[in-house]
Enzyme design. Sequence first.
Site, short mmCIF file in Angstrom:
data_model
loop_
_atom_site.label_atom_id
_atom_site.label_comp_id
_atom_site.label_asym_id
_atom_site.label_seq_id
_atom_site.Cartn_x
_atom_site.Cartn_y
_atom_site.Cartn_z
N GLU A 286 0.97 -0.97 0.13
CA GLU A 286 0.30 -0.17 -0.29
C GLU A 286 0.86 1.06 -0.29
OE1 GLU A 286 -3.18 -0.41 -0.88
OE2 GLU A 286 -2.01 -2.42 -0.47
N CYS A 320 -1.22 9.40 3.90
CA CYS A 320 -1.16 9.38 2.64
C CYS A 320 -2.39 9.66 1.94
CB CYS A 320 -1.58 7.60 2.38
SG CYS A 320 -2.92 6.91 3.46
#
Length: 529
Positions: A286, A320
């Site tokens: 990720e 993020c």
Amino acid sequence: MRPEFRNEPLTDFSKEENAQAMRTALQKVASQLGGEYSLVIGGERISTGNKLDSLNPSNRTQLIGSFHKATRELADRAVETAASAFESWKSSSAEQRSDLLFRTAGILRDRKHEMSAWMIYEVGKTWAEADGDTAEAIDFCEFYGREILRYAEGQPLTKIPGEENRLEYIPLGVGAVIPPWNFPLAIMAGLTLASFVTGNTVVLKPSSDAPTIAYKFFEILEEAGLPAGVVNFLTGSGAEVGDVLVDHPKTRYIAFTGSKEVGLRINERAAKVHSGQRWIKRVLAEMGGKDAIIVANDADLDEAATGVVQSAFGFQGQKCSACSRAIIDTRVYDTMLNKIVERTEKIKLGDPAEGVTTMAAVINEKAFKTINEYIEKGKAEGGRVLTGGGSDGEKGFFIEPTVIADVKPGATIEQEEIFGPVLAVIRADGFDDALRIANDTQYGLTGAVYSRDEEKIERARREFHVGNLYLNRKCTGALVGVHPFGGFNMSGTDSKAGGRDYLALFLQAKVSAEKVGATNKRAEVGTAI
Ligand code: NAD
């Protein structure tokens, strides 16, 4: 029967008793700063003498913890130890593993403010951000603890006469867990918990910027009764020991969250088969984002401005999911700029140990330099700094929340992940243009649209290519179970942490078909696979 999963409530620090509890936790943790921590392999505490120090980003001379660095040999030993532990752990029952997660949740809940206090000192989270991180870690325990019981139930298969068939999920083997520093408790815990609740064993290599919080979590796992060797705690340079973990023939999978550069490198290395290796390694990676909020001409501009500012500057823009691009319809552009600047200027930059602080320092010197370089680049490419732009690296790595307007689509700060408190504002010529600009990125993690027009909202659902799309709300703050989280394209391998599909990524399905009674003609003739 356990009650249905519910998210852990956040703490209301406007209540004096809660604020006092946090101050007490901060004092307690302050008295423990500067400790020395070993590696833990198979339950054995190991010191190498070669240290790495974790420092407070907001007070750069304050030592949070000193950690022994693993050698390549110790990294190898950690994988071997996890491989031995797997031989028994794989046969533990789902109930046993799930109970372990519920016990872990209980201990985390009892030490909630203490765990948050460690994050305030180690990575510069404000009280509210740290509290959210701890709550998310508790959520992962409660959610995956329930999920594994669902995966352990009999799985539905089409029935045929004469056979009794079963599909069972079994674990993979040894996982190298490599988390980032920015959700130092929640993401680190989520990757680790998902790994061992599914029957795998783990080498946990925390980020060098957040090893103490990982160690405190590891101690909680031990206290909750995790057998030695199931999770091995290995600090060291990502570049040095990371490669050993990724390359090792007994590593079965890598569960990584971090930057695109490191994720792609891991993915490439993991594809190579090493001598003695019996499987293709699975990689869950990720990675970064370049998340955008679109503000249409018909949006509620106050709501939109609040959403943009919260998403851009929460935890210094180091999420993020952070909004690093506000793409605004030209008809409301100037009004929105004023509203964004007004809200940004209310942010209180300072020491996160103080309850009033709403933004603190960025993680380290390297980030401080890179972010400042991006601000300069933004200006050089024609951007106009409306507020912020200043920084002070004397005591800690403080950068003002910075809004840069008139950024052109395709400009460096419109394309590259900055991972700091810098918002690029881009003018769009209507909604089509806004969607085009938003999608013109190699990432695809989060995004948001503010509009009162249902048609635009529906178009965004269809055309805005991100893993987590938010409509008329900010683009950060995903909740476990409610908003399973993970992005498209260069943002990762399309997994959804905190969702019902997630544990399957740590498992493999085994099917057994047993002949019972009367023969089934079709299965016996055997023209299928
Ligand atoms: P990073 O890539 O620098 O480091 C992540 C981890 O990888 C750390 O533990 C690090 O020590 C390790 N590492 C470094 N080099 C390695 C190597 N060669 N081999 C193996 N491991 C190595 O990222 P970071 O600065 O810790 O985190 C910030 C990044 O993470 C941002 O890009 C952010 O967008 C991303 N992120 C993504 C998500 C998501 O869910 N998509 C969530 C949080 C953070």
